[in-house]
Design an enzyme around this catalytic site. Structure first.
Site, PDB file in Angstrom:
ATOM      1  N   SER A 149      -7.419  -5.675   8.867  1.00 30.48           N
ATOM      2  CA  SER A 149      -7.235  -4.241   9.143  1.00 30.48           C
ATOM      3  C   SER A 149      -7.596  -3.620   7.688  1.00 30.48           C
ATOM      4  O   SER A 149      -7.317  -4.098   6.608  1.00 30.48           O
ATOM      5  CB  SER A 149      -6.003  -3.549   9.703  1.00 30.48           C
ATOM      6  N   ASN A 177      -6.174   2.159   8.022  1.00 29.21           N
ATOM      7  CA  ASN A 177      -6.148   2.432   9.706  1.00 29.21           C
ATOM      8  C   ASN A 177      -5.742   1.207  10.449  1.00 29.21           C
ATOM      9  O   ASN A 177      -6.831   0.636  10.791  1.00 29.21           O
ATOM     10  CB  ASN A 177      -7.309   3.191  10.183  1.00 29.21           C
ATOM     11  N   ASP A 178      -4.657   0.646  10.400  1.00 28.13           N
ATOM     12  CA  ASP A 178      -4.283  -0.554  11.125  1.00 28.13           C
ATOM     13  C   ASP A 178      -4.494  -0.415  12.472  1.00 28.13           C
ATOM     14  O   ASP A 178      -5.077  -1.628  13.221  1.00 28.13           O
ATOM     15  CB  ASP A 178      -2.848  -0.996  10.997  1.00 28.13           C
ATOM     16  N   THR A 179      -4.447   0.780  13.138  1.00 31.65           N
ATOM     17  CA  THR A 179      -4.656   0.759  14.542  1.00 31.65           C
ATOM     18  C   THR A 179      -6.210   0.619  14.952  1.00 31.65           C
ATOM     19  O   THR A 179      -6.712   0.263  16.300  1.00 31.65           O
ATOM     20  CB  THR A 179      -4.642   2.430  14.938  1.00 31.65           C
ATOM     21  N   ARG A 233       0.866  -1.309  -0.057  1.00 25.64           N
ATOM     22  CA  ARG A 233      -0.078  -0.076  -0.017  1.00 25.64           C
ATOM     23  C   ARG A 233       0.921   1.180  -0.090  1.00 25.64           C
ATOM     24  O   ARG A 233       0.465   2.362  -0.687  1.00 25.64           O
ATOM     25  CB  ARG A 233      -0.947  -0.036   1.166  1.00 25.64           C
TER      26      ARG A 233
END
Length: 776
Positions: free
Chosen positions: A460, A463-465, A346
């Protein structure tokens, strides 16, 4: 408080005091041999892959900070005093200090006790070593007997093991021969780092313990106190590259010597190779070639606007950062260890957007590299390691979709339609055309939808968080929904351009399906962010926390899917709820706790990173969205708020470099609102360059030609630009004659009136230069 200034004529940022709030770094090299260096010479070196080809060490989250690095020590043998011309690591206050971070080089100058020193660090273009050019001048008014000491700390070639384990040092061997220290780790194949100098070497140390001493640090090495090295080889212990060189200077005399740090694939020829790299005439040529390299890179696009901050960024630092980010993705920096990031699918797909106008061939190769870690079913691995071609990660809902816009952008820039038909392998076997890779990405997302008909979040999305929103599975990402719609919109334009009638029908059906889901994800004034594992809305006005998210609103507009009323309402809500003096928050209000059952999914403090921080990557998308709606004032407001050079006078607050974009700074819910982190390697660089050059200034490549479609502030009387497009130099003058901020009403090319605001590609064929005048 400011710590430096922009020298635009020399394309340098000049740091005037060494104690910057954080280390302010620069990058050396162009994607092969490279490294980063701070304003006090901290940093590291590596070759291609900072994890598997590490040369020197750098200690993260360490005190003292920013250690070790590329150091020269000086000692006055008559007084016994010693210091560092780069301030670190001895940290004696210099009488004067200046660090010039330039394009591909850093020069640190200082004076101490009447001794003036300048060290210039750079990596020659296309070569596998770095140069430290050291100049020392005696302004003390007396004869001096000095000794200069070099210092680097070698790393095990596999950085992850060097950081985690003690045993790698048991494999280390290093010794001195003919002016060079050659280092090896016994399991490394064809990788032998070396350091050497053309100064006369009277002693050396390969042993870290012998040079530094027990219970000491780089600040007070025992070798400096003794005024000599101990001639220590090293076997099975930590290794350094320390050499002691006498430098005797008459009053007013100046001397120059060179240090080279590099590697050889053959231990037996390492010294010979290093000696060849010490040729001072060749070094001067190499530095001139480096300057010419960056002259050429920047020559592909230049801009002159009424705003000097815009000019500084667009003409120099933003483009420089774009190329650096293209080279290293998110792999290695002051904030990344060079271990687990590699070339992200990405990340690197987005990074090409900032350099495709200048290095299209390298962009084409990078796209193919990344597509090669995509699976036949359409999704992709997350990370490619360039040295061994291995990949890791995968399972995310967004990775694969980024390829569509990147490939379409490349073809718009180059006109290389045949790229669509080139075959690229799949990671799990077989191959497909570039177009098939893109189509499979769309199919995968369509086939993996949840109960609301929205794409599944999977491990995910961008926004991996936010991953814990999917704790029980089944959560759906509205960001990916709009990313899908945007990808299909891009494919529709591509199909119509090149006559893919049947494919256009397939894409139109998906796009119509997406349009049918708008009511499901509309919250009344803005779009939701997701549905969680329980099917509950997330990013809704009904929530106490996380009511509105930036990304769904901007990508909704970029997808061209919503109604005009919805688009304006969503962006109005963005401005009302998310705007701050430093830019747009990623969402608001952020939860200040972590509790999945209460829909507080992000395990970081409120106002940091993706939990309510100002994530500049997302701000670029807001700029583009506002331009698409013709809302020029909001577009420029967001762009201007994010400009790094605006932080120069408040560096003690913002902390990070004022010459490059950061990934994010702390948002208004954090007690250190405005403090930045994760500078340099960020998708912000490419997207901000795209947003400014192609949307605010409106010079946008398309399949049929070059579109001139500015959306500038109404106060501007116009601007000028020069841009290479398909091997033609296009000189553009835009005049604002209406006193507001309208779009182009009159476009002439070489005196010929165009039918619309596009310079046809057919007109440009056979030409090398065209003059364009646009009136708004």
């Amino acid at each position: 408080m400011h710590y430096g200034y922009f020298d635009n004529q020399n394309r340098e940022y000049v740091i005037t005091r060494p104690d910057t709030p954080t280390p302010w770094i620069n990058f050396l090299g162009n994607g092969e041999y490279g490294g980063f260096i701070s304003n006090s010479a901290g940093g590291m070196s590596y070759y291609k892959d900072p994890n598997s080809k590490r040369i020197t060490r750098y200690k993260y989250n360490n005190l003292p900070a920013d250690r070790p690095g590329r150091y020269i020590y000086l000692k006055d043998m008559k007084t016994g005093e010693y210091w560092s011309p780069t301030w670190q690591p001895v940290m004696k206050t210099p009488d004067s200090y200046e660090c010039r971070h330039g394009l591909g080089y850093t020069a640190i100058s200082s004076s101490y006790g009447g001794i003036e020193t300048q060290i210039t660090y750079f990596v020659p273009v296309g070569k596998d070593h770095e140069v430290w050019k050291v100049r020392i001048k005696n302004n003390s008014g007396k004869e001096l007997s000095l000794k200069a000491f070099t210092y680097v700390e070698f790393s095990y070639h596999t950085a992850s093991l060097d950081l985690m384990c003690d045993w790698p040092r048991m494999l280390f061997n290093a010794d001195f021969k003919d002016g060079f220290i050659v280092f090896e780790s016994m399991t490394a194949e064809a990788f032998y780092p070396y350091i050497g100098t053309n100064a006369g070497v009277e002693g050396y140390d390969c042993s870290l313990e012998k040079f530094i001493g027990t219970y000491r640090s780089e600040s007070n090495p025992i070798a400096l106190e003794n005024g000599k090295c101990s001639n220590s080889p090293v076997s099975s212990d930590n290794a350094v590259g320390a050499m002691c060189c006498p430098v005797n200077l008459e009053s007013g005399e100046e001397k120059t010597f060179v240090v080279v740090l590099g590697f050889s694939e053959n231990k037996e020829t390492a010294v010979q190779k290093g000696r060849e790299n010490l040729d001072e005439q060749q070094i001067e040529k190499d530095f001139a070639d480096l300057r010419a390299y960056w002259d050429n890179f920047l020559s592909h696009a230049s801009f002159s606007t009424p705003d000097e901050n815009v000019n500084i960024m667009l003409n120099i630092w933003n483009q420089y950062q774009c190329k650096t980010t293209f080279d290293w993705s998110r792999f290695i920096s002051l904030y990344e260890r060079g271990i687990d990031r590699g070339l992200g699918f990405r990340d690197s797909m987005q990074d090409i957007l900032g350099v495709v106008h200048a290095i299209p061939d390298k962009v084409k190769a990078r796209i193919k590299d990344l597509l090669s870690i995509q699976f036949k079913k359409g999704d992709a691995m997350s990370v490619l390691y360039p040295a061994d071609r291995k990949a890791c990660g995968g399972g995310r809902s967004d990775d694969h979709l980024w390829s569509v816009f990147s490939v379409c952008t490349y073809i718009r820039e180059t006109g290389d339609r045949e790229f669509l038909n080139e075959r690229v392998p799949y990671y799990d076997g077989g191959d497909g055309t570039v177009l098939e890779h893109m189509e499979n990405a769309v199919k995968f997302t369509v086939d993996n939808s949840g109960e609301h008909g929205i794409p599944l979040l999977l491990l995910s999305d961008w926004n991996d968080t936010l991953a814990s929103i999917n704790k029980k599975g089944g959560s759906e990402s509205i960001f990916v929904f709009f990313q899908l719609a945007h990808a299909v919109y891009e494919l529709l334009l591509l199909y119509r351009q090149y006559g893919y009638i049947e494919k256009e029908k397939w894409a139109s059906e998906i796009y119509a399906y997406c349009e049918s889901k708008l009511d499901t994800i509309w919250d009344g004034k803005w779009f939701l962010r997701a549905f969680n594992s329980y099917g509950e809305k997330y990013g809704t006005a009904d929530d106490e926390y996380n009511r509105i998210f930036l990304n769904p609103q901007t990508w909704a507009v970029m997808s061209r899917l919503p109604t005009e009323e919805q688009a304006h309402s969503a962006l109005d809500a963005v401005h009302e709820n998310l705007m701050t003096e430093f830019g747009l928050l990623i969402h608001y209000p952020a939860a200040d706790f972590y509790d999945v059952e209460k829909k507080a999914y992000m395990p970081c403090a409120a106002g940091t990173k993706e939990n309510g921080g100002i994530f500049y990557h997302t701000n670029a998308w807001a700029v583009i969205a506002e331009v698409l709606l013709g809302r020029n004032e909001h577009a420029f407001e967001y762009y201007s708020a994010a400009l790094p050079c605006r932080r120069n006078e408040i560096s003690e607050l913002c902390r990070i470099e004022p010459y490059v974009y950061a990934s994010h700074i702390f948002g208004k819910q954090h007690p250190e609102f405005g403090a930045g982190t994760n500078s340099w390697l960020t998708g912000t660089a490419a997207w901000m360059f795209l947003a400014a050059s192609q949307y605010i200034l409106g010079i946008r490549p398309d399949y049929d030609g070059l579109v001139i479609d500015p959306c500038i502030p109404k106060e501007w009387d116009g601007f000028k630009a020069e841009r290479m497009f398909r091997n033609v130099k296009v000189i553009i003058t835009v005049k604002n004659t209406c006193g507001s901020a309208g779009r182009v009403k009159n476009l002439t090319v070489d005196g010929n009136v165009m039918e619309d605001n596009t310079i046809p590609a057919a007109y440009l064929k056979g030409k090398t230069l065209v003059q364009v005048y646009a009136e708004i």
